[in-house]
Design a protein around this motif. Sequence first.
Motif, PDB file in Angstrom:
ATOM      1  N   LEU A 125      23.436 -48.287   6.526  1.00 20.74           N
ATOM      2  CA  LEU A 125      24.457 -48.571   7.542  1.00 20.74           C
ATOM      3  C   LEU A 125      25.706 -47.894   7.718  1.00 20.74           C
ATOM      4  O   LEU A 125      26.270 -47.950   8.538  1.00 20.74           O
ATOM      5  N   GLY A 126      25.948 -47.249   6.637  1.00 18.07           N
ATOM      6  CA  GLY A 126      26.926 -46.056   6.494  1.00 18.07           C
ATOM      7  C   GLY A 126      27.904 -46.156   5.628  1.00 18.07           C
ATOM      8  O   GLY A 126      27.845 -47.012   4.555  1.00 18.07           O
ATOM      9  N   ALA A 127      29.090 -45.711   5.741  1.00 21.85           N
ATOM     10  CA  ALA A 127      30.341 -45.456   4.837  1.00 21.85           C
ATOM     11  C   ALA A 127      30.834 -46.674   4.186  1.00 21.85           C
ATOM     12  O   ALA A 127      31.075 -46.990   3.068  1.00 21.85           O
ATOM     13  N   ALA A 128      30.788 -47.742   5.314  1.00 19.97           N
ATOM     14  CA  ALA A 128      31.432 -49.242   4.609  1.00 19.97           C
ATOM     15  C   ALA A 128      30.456 -49.819   3.678  1.00 19.97           C
ATOM     16  O   ALA A 128      30.759 -50.250   2.563  1.00 19.97           O
ATOM     17  N   ALA A 129      29.015 -49.510   3.722  1.00 16.27           N
ATOM     18  CA  ALA A 129      28.079 -49.925   2.921  1.00 16.27           C
ATOM     19  C   ALA A 129      28.261 -49.401   1.667  1.00 16.27           C
ATOM     20  O   ALA A 129      28.055 -49.990   0.413  1.00 16.27           O
ATOM     21  N   VAL A 130      28.355 -47.960   1.719  1.00 13.83           N
ATOM     22  CA  VAL A 130      28.538 -47.111   0.402  1.00 13.83           C
ATOM     23  C   VAL A 130      29.701 -47.580  -0.353  1.00 13.83           C
ATOM     24  O   VAL A 130      29.720 -47.652  -1.471  1.00 13.83           O
ATOM     25  N   ASP A 131      30.744 -47.767   0.446  1.00 17.19           N
ATOM     26  CA  ASP A 131      31.966 -48.101  -0.206  1.00 17.19           C
ATOM     27  C   ASP A 131      31.769 -49.603  -1.068  1.00 17.19           C
ATOM     28  O   ASP A 131      32.173 -49.746  -2.233  1.00 17.19           O
ATOM     29  N   LEU A 132      31.095 -50.586  -0.325  1.00 21.76           N
ATOM     30  CA  LEU A 132      30.893 -51.844  -1.097  1.00 21.76           C
ATOM     31  C   LEU A 132      29.849 -51.861  -1.993  1.00 21.76           C
ATOM     32  O   LEU A 132      30.245 -52.365  -3.173  1.00 21.76           O
ATOM     33  N   PHE A 133      28.909 -51.028  -2.018  1.00 14.62           N
ATOM     34  CA  PHE A 133      27.922 -50.890  -3.129  1.00 14.62           C
ATOM     35  C   PHE A 133      28.415 -50.244  -4.344  1.00 14.62           C
ATOM     36  O   PHE A 133      28.459 -50.864  -5.511  1.00 14.62           O
ATOM     37  N   LEU A 134      29.565 -49.295  -4.309  1.00 12.27           N
ATOM     38  CA  LEU A 134      30.212 -48.585  -5.209  1.00 12.27           C
ATOM     39  C   LEU A 134      31.099 -49.642  -5.936  1.00 12.27           C
ATOM     40  O   LEU A 134      31.305 -49.590  -7.181  1.00 12.27           O
ATOM     41  N   ARG A 135      32.066 -50.136  -4.972  1.00 14.17           N
ATOM     42  CA  ARG A 135      32.940 -51.076  -5.575  1.00 14.17           C
ATOM     43  C   ARG A 135      32.351 -52.412  -6.262  1.00 14.17           C
ATOM     44  O   ARG A 135      32.943 -52.794  -7.390  1.00 14.17           O
ATOM     45  N   VAL A 136      30.997 -52.769  -6.068  1.00 11.98           N
ATOM     46  CA  VAL A 136      30.424 -53.788  -6.550  1.00 11.98           C
ATOM     47  C   VAL A 136      29.823 -53.433  -8.100  1.00 11.98           C
ATOM     48  O   VAL A 136      29.987 -53.974  -9.018  1.00 11.98           O
ATOM     49  N   LEU A 137      29.280 -51.915  -8.106  1.00 10.91           N
ATOM     50  CA  LEU A 137      28.833 -51.385  -9.095  1.00 10.91           C
ATOM     51  C   LEU A 137      30.066 -51.236 -10.192  1.00 10.91           C
ATOM     52  O   LEU A 137      29.895 -51.511 -11.400  1.00 10.91           O
ATOM     53  N   GLN A 138      31.031 -50.910  -9.619  1.00 11.07           N
ATOM     54  CA  GLN A 138      32.448 -50.759 -10.594  1.00 11.07           C
ATOM     55  C   GLN A 138      32.675 -52.105 -11.155  1.00 11.07           C
ATOM     56  O   GLN A 138      33.143 -51.979 -12.418  1.00 11.07           O
TER      57      GLN A 138
END
Length: 177
Positions: free
Chosen positions: A73-86
Amino acid sequence: QGGRFAQLGEDAKASVRSSLEAYVASLASSSDSDATPPYVRNKFSQLYVALMRAEYPVRWPTPFEALLASLPLGAAAVDLFLRVLQTVHEDIVSSEVSTFDAQAASRVKDAMREQCVSRVVEALYSLLAQLPLGEGVAPPPWAEKALGIAAHYTVWVDIGLLGSPRFLALYASLLQQ
């Protein structure tokens, strides 16, 4: 651990879990990734991971499914995915925090190894492999975070995943930039 959430009935807990997953989809599909302030995205990640710490994998086996499904779905999804992994690293896995719970860390890591870590690592590879390379080309804001997550996860993920020849070639090409 658990606090008020632990006092909720199973139906209410299921409702919280499905609401969080629905929010992942709505946030990830937002056309304006900057519409949600970073502090809200950070707090959401902390809440998501706190619930994972309490419920994953027994009562909530799908938190990573929701995140992985949102990536196209794009940049917001990537940002959230990485925030959760972090946040998983910072709040559950890392023994350097005062709230470290070895039992929770082992449970989450073991479940991730069984259920989704290969897909999480593949998603990281796909994100890093699409980075624009070249003189004067600025990487997206999430690039450094993705590399940091790969470094943190290397400690406990099968080395064959993050240390594969294709990942090593990718690291080398990124280092040359």
